[in-house]
Scaffold this motif. Structure first.
Motif, mmCIF file in Angstrom:
data_model
loop_
_atom_site.group_PDB
_atom_site.id
_atom_site.type_symbol
_atom_site.label_atom_id
_atom_site.label_comp_id
_atom_site.label_asym_id
_atom_site.label_seq_id
_atom_site.Cartn_x
_atom_site.Cartn_y
_atom_site.Cartn_z
ATOM 1 N N TYR A 50 0.789 -1.237 0.000
ATOM 2 C CA TYR A 50 0.000 0.000 0.000
ATOM 3 C C TYR A 50 0.820 1.286 0.000
ATOM 4 C CZ TYR A 50 -3.966 -2.986 1.215
ATOM 5 O OH TYR A 50 -4.938 -3.940 1.214
ATOM 6 N N GLY A 51 2.148 1.186 -0.083
ATOM 7 C CA GLY A 51 3.022 2.337 0.081
ATOM 8 C C GLY A 51 2.614 3.600 -0.652
ATOM 9 N N ILE A 52 2.277 3.507 -1.925
ATOM 10 C CA ILE A 52 1.932 4.711 -2.688
ATOM 11 C C ILE A 52 0.420 4.927 -2.805
ATOM 12 C CG2 ILE A 52 4.080 4.689 -3.991
ATOM 13 C CD1 ILE A 52 2.502 3.523 -6.359
ATOM 14 N N MET A 53 -0.371 4.035 -2.220
ATOM 15 C CA MET A 53 -1.831 4.120 -2.348
ATOM 16 C C MET A 53 -2.509 4.771 -1.148
ATOM 17 S SD MET A 53 -2.555 0.312 -3.851
ATOM 18 C CE MET A 53 -4.322 0.452 -3.698
ATOM 19 N N ILE A 54 -1.817 4.867 -0.020
ATOM 20 C CA ILE A 54 -2.493 5.252 1.218
ATOM 21 C C ILE A 54 -3.125 6.632 1.123
ATOM 22 C CG2 ILE A 54 -1.151 3.760 2.733
ATOM 23 C CD1 ILE A 54 0.293 6.426 3.536
ATOM 24 N N PRO A 55 -4.178 6.854 1.866
ATOM 25 C CA PRO A 55 -4.880 5.887 2.701
ATOM 26 C C PRO A 55 -5.671 4.882 1.862
ATOM 27 C CG PRO A 55 -6.096 7.941 2.672
ATOM 28 C CD PRO A 55 -4.815 8.176 1.903
ATOM 29 N N VAL A 56 -5.849 3.703 2.428
ATOM 30 C CA VAL A 56 -6.630 2.645 1.789
ATOM 31 C C VAL A 56 -7.730 2.239 2.754
ATOM 32 C CG1 VAL A 56 -6.615 0.294 0.879
ATOM 33 C CG2 VAL A 56 -4.666 1.804 0.445
ATOM 34 N N VAL A 57 -8.957 2.160 2.254
ATOM 35 C CA VAL A 57 -10.102 1.756 3.074
ATOM 36 C C VAL A 57 -10.572 0.384 2.620
ATOM 37 C CG1 VAL A 57 -12.478 2.290 3.734
ATOM 38 C CG2 VAL A 57 -10.839 4.141 3.417
ATOM 39 N N GLN A 58 -10.709 -0.520 3.581
ATOM 40 C CA GLN A 58 -11.316 -1.828 3.327
ATOM 41 C C GLN A 58 -12.586 -1.926 4.158
ATOM 42 O OE1 GLN A 58 -8.667 -5.015 4.322
ATOM 43 N NE2 GLN A 58 -7.487 -4.818 2.458
ATOM 44 N N ILE A 59 -13.612 -2.515 3.561
ATOM 45 C CA ILE A 59 -14.838 -2.832 4.290
ATOM 46 C C ILE A 59 -14.973 -4.347 4.247
ATOM 47 C CG2 ILE A 59 -17.340 -2.592 4.427
ATOM 48 C CD1 ILE A 59 -17.064 0.143 3.111
ATOM 49 N N ASP A 60 -14.943 -4.941 5.421
ATOM 50 C CA ASP A 60 -14.995 -6.406 5.552
ATOM 51 C C ASP A 60 -13.972 -7.091 4.651
ATOM 52 O OD1 ASP A 60 -17.000 -6.196 7.458
ATOM 53 O OD2 ASP A 60 -18.606 -6.414 5.988
ATOM 54 N N GLY A 61 -12.746 -6.538 4.629
ATOM 55 C CA GLY A 61 -11.659 -7.153 3.882
ATOM 56 C C GLY A 61 -11.614 -6.811 2.406
ATOM 57 N N GLU A 62 -12.602 -6.083 1.921
ATOM 58 C CA GLU A 62 -12.646 -5.704 0.502
ATOM 59 C C GLU A 62 -12.163 -4.271 0.346
ATOM 60 O OE1 GLU A 62 -15.905 -4.867 -3.047
ATOM 61 O OE2 GLU A 62 -16.580 -5.759 -1.168
ATOM 62 N N GLU A 63 -11.146 -4.091 -0.487
ATOM 63 C CA GLU A 63 -10.623 -2.757 -0.747
ATOM 64 C C GLU A 63 -11.665 -1.954 -1.520
ATOM 65 O OE1 GLU A 63 -7.077 -1.421 -3.494
ATOM 66 O OE2 GLU A 63 -6.383 -2.682 -1.834
ATOM 67 N N VAL A 64 -12.081 -0.809 -0.941
ATOM 68 C CA VAL A 64 -13.153 -0.034 -1.574
ATOM 69 C C VAL A 64 -12.725 1.372 -1.983
ATOM 70 C CG1 VAL A 64 -14.999 -1.352 -0.468
ATOM 71 C CG2 VAL A 64 -14.121 0.702 0.646
ATOM 72 N N ALA A 65 -11.609 1.860 -1.440
ATOM 73 C CA ALA A 65 -11.169 3.213 -1.789
ATOM 74 C C ALA A 65 -9.707 3.394 -1.402
ATOM 75 C CB ALA A 65 -12.027 4.250 -1.079
ATOM 76 N N PHE A 66 -9.031 4.295 -2.123
ATOM 77 C CA PHE A 66 -7.668 4.664 -1.753
ATOM 78 C C PHE A 66 -7.377 6.065 -2.264
ATOM 79 C CE2 PHE A 66 -7.276 2.596 -5.856
ATOM 80 C CZ PHE A 66 -6.364 3.399 -6.542
ATOM 81 N N GLY A 67 -6.343 6.682 -1.678
ATOM 82 C CA GLY A 67 -5.974 8.040 -2.072
ATOM 83 C C GLY A 67 -6.903 9.046 -1.427
ATOM 84 N N ILE A 68 -7.565 9.832 -2.229
ATOM 85 C CA ILE A 68 -8.533 10.798 -1.709
ATOM 86 C C ILE A 68 -9.834 10.046 -1.460
ATOM 87 C CG2 ILE A 68 -9.833 12.893 -2.187
ATOM 88 C CD1 ILE A 68 -7.442 13.786 -3.925
ATOM 89 N N ILE A 69 -10.205 9.946 -0.177
ATOM 90 C CA ILE A 69 -11.370 9.156 0.223
ATOM 91 C C ILE A 69 -12.612 10.041 0.231
ATOM 92 C CG2 ILE A 69 -12.331 7.654 2.007
ATOM 93 C CD1 ILE A 69 -9.682 6.628 0.710
ATOM 94 N N ASN A 70 -13.662 9.564 -0.422
ATOM 95 C CA ASN A 70 -14.907 10.307 -0.532
ATOM 96 C C ASN A 70 -15.937 9.727 0.451
ATOM 97 O OD1 ASN A 70 -17.674 10.813 -1.573
ATOM 98 N ND2 ASN A 70 -16.565 11.939 -3.153
ATOM 99 N N LYS A 71 -16.457 10.577 1.317
ATOM 100 C CA LYS A 71 -17.417 10.156 2.344
ATOM 101 C C LYS A 71 -18.670 9.534 1.728
ATOM 102 C CE LYS A 71 -19.728 11.975 6.451
ATOM 103 N NZ LYS A 71 -19.882 13.179 7.287
ATOM 104 N N ILE A 72 -19.158 10.107 0.652
ATOM 105 C CA ILE A 72 -20.377 9.597 0.010
ATOM 106 C C ILE A 72 -20.134 8.200 -0.560
ATOM 107 C CG2 ILE A 72 -21.992 9.958 -1.901
ATOM 108 C CD1 ILE A 72 -21.631 13.008 -1.380
ATOM 109 N N ASP A 73 -18.968 7.988 -1.160
ATOM 110 C CA ASP A 73 -18.643 6.661 -1.711
ATOM 111 C C ASP A 73 -18.615 5.600 -0.609
ATOM 112 O OD1 ASP A 73 -18.441 7.742 -4.244
ATOM 113 O OD2 ASP A 73 -16.246 7.803 -4.230
ATOM 114 N N ILE A 74 -17.994 5.929 0.521
ATOM 115 C CA ILE A 74 -17.914 4.973 1.628
ATOM 116 C C ILE A 74 -19.310 4.725 2.201
ATOM 117 C CG2 ILE A 74 -16.938 4.492 3.913
ATOM 118 C CD1 ILE A 74 -14.912 4.440 1.560
ATOM 119 N N SER A 75 -20.101 5.765 2.333
ATOM 120 C CA SER A 75 -21.469 5.626 2.827
ATOM 121 C C SER A 75 -22.291 4.733 1.894
ATOM 122 C CB SER A 75 -22.121 7.000 2.962
ATOM 123 O OG SER A 75 -23.411 6.900 3.500
#
Length: 85
Positions: A50-75
């Motif tokens: 993940y070195g160049i991708m952070i931040p990285v968000v996983q939901i239940d082990g599934e990668e769903v977002a990285f870099g600039i994280i969007n609140k609406i996308d995560i919601s």
């Protein structure tokens, strides 16, 4: 229904990581999930992955977002998870 888990992969001195953490904590007001923050610098494997991708968000082990994280996308992803149960 098992509780949803959000994992945020971060590192120190990362402003995007700080913003993503605040955003995820704000989502806890509307969604039921556990939250774990993982510092990738504590693991060579995670740093390589993940070195160049952070931040990285996983939901239940599934990668769903990285870099600039969007609140609406995560919601929206959290809403999809709850529909599946």
């Amino acid at each position: 229904m098992p509780e949803t888990k959000i994992t945020l992969y971060t590192r120190k001195r990362c402003s995007l990581c700080d913003k993503a953490k605040i955003m995820i904590e704000e989502l806890k007001k509307d969604w039921n999930f556990t939250f774990e923050e993982v510092d990738i610098d504590q693991s060579d494997e995670l740093t390589e992955l993940y070195g160049i991708m952070i931040p990285v968000v996983q939901i239940d082990g599934e990668e769903v977002a990285f870099g600039i994280i969007n609140k609406i996308d995560i919601s929206n992803r959290l809403q999809e998870k709850t529909k599946n149960f």
